[in-house]
Structures are given as structure tokens and as C-alpha cells.
Design an enzyme around this catalytic site. Structure first.
Site, PDB file in Angstrom:
ATOM      1  N   ASP A  16      45.851  46.348  46.846  1.00 59.71           N
ATOM      2  CA  ASP A  16      45.237  46.678  45.540  1.00 59.71           C
ATOM      3  C   ASP A  16      46.045  46.140  44.370  1.00 59.71           C
ATOM      4  OD1 ASP A  16      47.223  48.678  45.816  1.00 59.71           O
ATOM      5  OD2 ASP A  16      45.969  50.262  44.944  1.00 59.71           O
ATOM      6  N   ASP A  54      43.416  54.616  45.072  1.00 61.56           N
ATOM      7  CA  ASP A  54      43.163  56.047  45.299  1.00 61.56           C
ATOM      8  C   ASP A  54      42.194  56.592  44.247  1.00 61.56           C
ATOM      9  OD1 ASP A  54      45.222  55.531  47.042  1.00 61.56           O
ATOM     10  OD2 ASP A  54      46.752  56.461  45.790  1.00 61.56           O
TER      11      ASP A  54
HETATM   12  C1  GLA Z   1      49.321  54.109  47.815  1.00 61.33           C
HETATM   13  C2  GLA Z   1      48.959  53.700  46.392  1.00 61.33           C
HETATM   14  C3  GLA Z   1      47.720  52.818  46.384  1.00 61.33           C
HETATM   15  C4  GLA Z   1      47.867  51.639  47.358  1.00 61.33           C
HETATM   16  C5  GLA Z   1      48.328  52.131  48.728  1.00 61.33           C
HETATM   17  C6  GLA Z   1      48.643  51.006  49.672  1.00 61.33           C
HETATM   18  O1  GLA Z   1      48.331  54.938  48.363  1.00 61.33           O
HETATM   19  O2  GLA Z   1      48.742  54.846  45.607  1.00 61.33           O
HETATM   20  O3  GLA Z   1      47.465  52.354  45.077  1.00 61.33           O
HETATM   21  O4  GLA Z   1      48.737  50.673  46.852  1.00 61.33           O
HETATM   22  O5  GLA Z   1      49.483  52.961  48.623  1.00 61.33           O
HETATM   23  O6  GLA Z   1      47.486  50.314  50.005  1.00 61.33           O
END
Ligand code: GLA
Length: 325
Positions: free
Chosen positions: A22, A140
Site C-alpha cells: 500500500d 486498513d
Molecule cells: C499494516 C499497515 C498497513 C499495511 C500493512 C502491510 O497493517 O497499517 O497500512 O502497510 O501493514 O500490508
């Protein structure tokens, strides 16, 4: 007339595939789950917003209040109650869900329409990075805000386009299993991986790792990090194709390949996570992988119809996104 009570719900998320992509302008395939956080705001005539009992989450409230105030939102006096069925600290994005439910409840209390999902996701992500010390991408928050019942979301983090993908599992089950690993390394490990991505970009002379197609000229471990990002983006579209053609066996193969890449190239696994993945595979999973930022948290596994899930596994299904109740 000002309503006395506002309730907002925000779900946690799982990410089917597309990890550590992301913040590299890549692709992800998350869905909102049915478990989440509910914030109830009781309005009163006094001043200030308080949340008795929100001990661990106090900094999220402070951050959300600060962000709303700097956006010019005038908040009435309110007492907040926080409840929910989303397990915390196991990698199901309980902090993103809390921030979003807080923000929606407070916008509701202020009788102000919340910003559109991408802006609200950014606001909540700032709360996590500025107030809780955890840099995050937008995975998320967007999953929690845009979730739809029965569907996953193919997120293109470069264009921020979200394409719903029907999640027909043909009797298979998706489940998470908490690895039980302490997440003490999670924030520092995650932030270190983000820094490595920035260094790789500089050396490659690119603006975004989405444009990278060959990592071989980079020094170790940056070559492996970029190799993961390139191959993981490809796996997201392969997973969409597998879902669209109903090939759940292929989805399992892709989950395993994602796990191997996160373990060997991105190096975000720990022994407890490896044990949780092995427990799922031993229980008959077609595929299992580390999920989220890594260094602990939950693993995600795909089980065939009729499988007996390992002890402690939670069955996850795609549910609706965050909303006022
Ligand atoms: C965490 C972060 C997300 C993403 C994931 C890995 O959950 O909050 O933004 O980077 O790690 O994919």
C-alpha cells in the site's frame, strides 16, 4: 434539534493478499470483517469530549479530536462509550477501526458530514502516525470504510480506485489465527521496511516502486524487498483472476507464495508466525500466510469445505463498511 446520542460502527479488516504494497503505490485485496468497534457519543451541555475507560486508546481520541478541530469542526460536549467484538492487538486493525468509529461519531455529534472516504482514511492514518507512532499506509482505513458484504476490494493505491470483487468461496472458509507473538517489534520493524523502500526508490531513481520491474541491480537486502513488492502486486491480480474463475486451489497457492515472499524477501516473519502458519497447513489449509505489517499478529488461512479449524482460529467473512448506526 440536536440528537442526544450518536452511534458509529467501524469494522476491522483482513487482507486477502497484497501486503506491504500500500505504501508503495501497489495493489491490495482486503475486506472489512463483521467484527468491529462501536462508539456511542452521549451529547451534553457541558464542554469537552471525554471517554472514561478508554485508557489504552486515549491517544487515538486526542489525535482524532485534534484532527477534527484543525479541520474546523466544532464539537459539542460529549461522553463517549467504546465497545465492540473486534479482538485488539492481533493484527485485525483494531486501531484503524477505533479511529474511524471515533471520527464518524464525532462528525455526527457535530452535525457535520464527514469527508469522503479517501480523505477520512488519510485523516485517520495521520492520527495513527502522529499520535500513536505507527506509520501506516491507507490499506486498513480504506478497507474499513469501503467494505461491502460478500465482497473484497481490489485497491489500487496509486489511483486509489477501489474495485469490489465478489468473494464466492464455494464452501471454503477464510480464518485468522493469532500467532500470540508480542508485537513489540512491530512498529519499529514496519517503519524500517518503509525506510528501506524509500532508499530503494532513490537508488532506482524512481518515484514509486509500482514502476519497478527489476530489482537485481540493488544491494542486499533492498533487492529482495523490491522483489517482494513486484511479485506481490502480480499475485493480487492473479488472486482476483482465481476468485473470478472460482479456482480456490489457485488462491491457496498464491497465499502460500505470498507468505514465502514475506518471510524470505521482505523478512517480516517471526517463529510464532511460522508456527501459526504450520498449524493451519497441518489442519488442511489450502494456503496460509502472515497478514498485515508482520513481526507477529494473525495469520490468514483458506480452508476447504468441511475442514476442522485449528484451536483459536476465527472464521472471517466480508461485512459492510463503517457507518452511523
Ligand atoms: C499494516 C499497515 C498497513 C499495511 C500493512 C502491510 O497493517 O497499517 O497500512 O502497510 O501493514 O500490508
Amino acid at each position: 434539534m440536536t440528537p442526544h446520542r450518536i452511534r458509529a460502527f467501524a469494522p476491522g479488516r483482513v487482507n486477502l493478499i497484497g501486503e506491504h504494497t500500500d505504501y508503495n503505490d501497489g495493489l491490495c485485496l482486503p475486506f472489512a470483517i463483521e467484527l468491529g468497534v462501536i462508539v456511542t457519543a452521549e451529547l451534553h451541555d457541558g464542554e469537552g469530549v471525554t471517554a472514561p475507560g478508554l485508557d489504552d486508546g486515549a491517544r487515538f481520541l486526542e489525535g482524532t479530536l485534534a484532527e477534527l478541530r484543525s479541520a474546523g469542526v466544532e464539537l459539542p460536549g460529549a461522553t463517549l462509550d467504546i465497545e465492540g467484538d473486534l479482538p485488539q492487538q492481533v493484527g485485525l486493525s483494531s486501531s484503524a477501526a477505533l479511529c474511524i468509529a471515533l471520527a464518524l461519531a464525532l462528525y455526527g455529534a457535530a452535525e457535520t458530514a464527514p469527508p469522503r472516504p479517501v480523505r477520512l482514511a488519510r485523516l485517520c492514518s495521520r492520527v495513527e502516525s502522529k499520535w500513536a507512532g505507527q506509520d501506516t499506509g491507507l490499506l486498513d482505513q480504506l478497507a474499513s470504510l469501503l467494505g461491502e458484504k460478500g465482497r473484497a476490494l481490489r485497491l489500487d493505491m496509486r489511483t486509489l480506485e477501489a474495485r469490489p470483487i465478489d468473494l464466492h468461496l464455494h464452501g471454503h472458509l477464510l480464518a485468522t489465527l493469532d500467532s500470540g507473538a508480542s508485537r513489540s517489534l512491530a512498529a519499529s520493524g514496519y517503519n524500517e521496511r518503509r525506510e528501506e523502500s524509500r532508499r530503494a526508490l532513490e537508488l532506482l531513481g524512481l518515484e514509486s516502486l509500482r514502476d519497478a520491474d527489476d530489482a537485481s541491480g540493488l544491494p542486499a537486502p533492498l533487492d529482495a524487498r523490491v522483489r517482494h513488492v513486484i511479485s506481490e502486486n502480480e499475485r493480487v491480480d492473479a488472486a482476483v483472476a482465481a476468485l473470478e474463475s472460482g479456482d480456490l486451489g489457485e488462491l491457496g497457492v498464491l497465499l502460500n507464495a505470498s507468505h514465502a515472499s514475506l518471510r524470505d524477501d521482505y523478512e517480516v516473519s517471526v517463529p510464532e508466525v511460522e508456527r501459526a502458519v504450520a498449524a493451519c497447513i497441518d489442519a488442511g489449509a489450502l494456503g496460509a500466510r502472515i497478514m498485515g505489517g508482520g513481526f507477529g499478529g494473525s495469520v490468514l488461512a483458506l480452508f476447504p469445505p468441511g475442514a476442522t479449524l485449528p484451536d483459536g482460529a476465527i472464521c472471517v467473512r466480508p461485512g459492510a463498511g463503517a457507518r452511523l448506526l
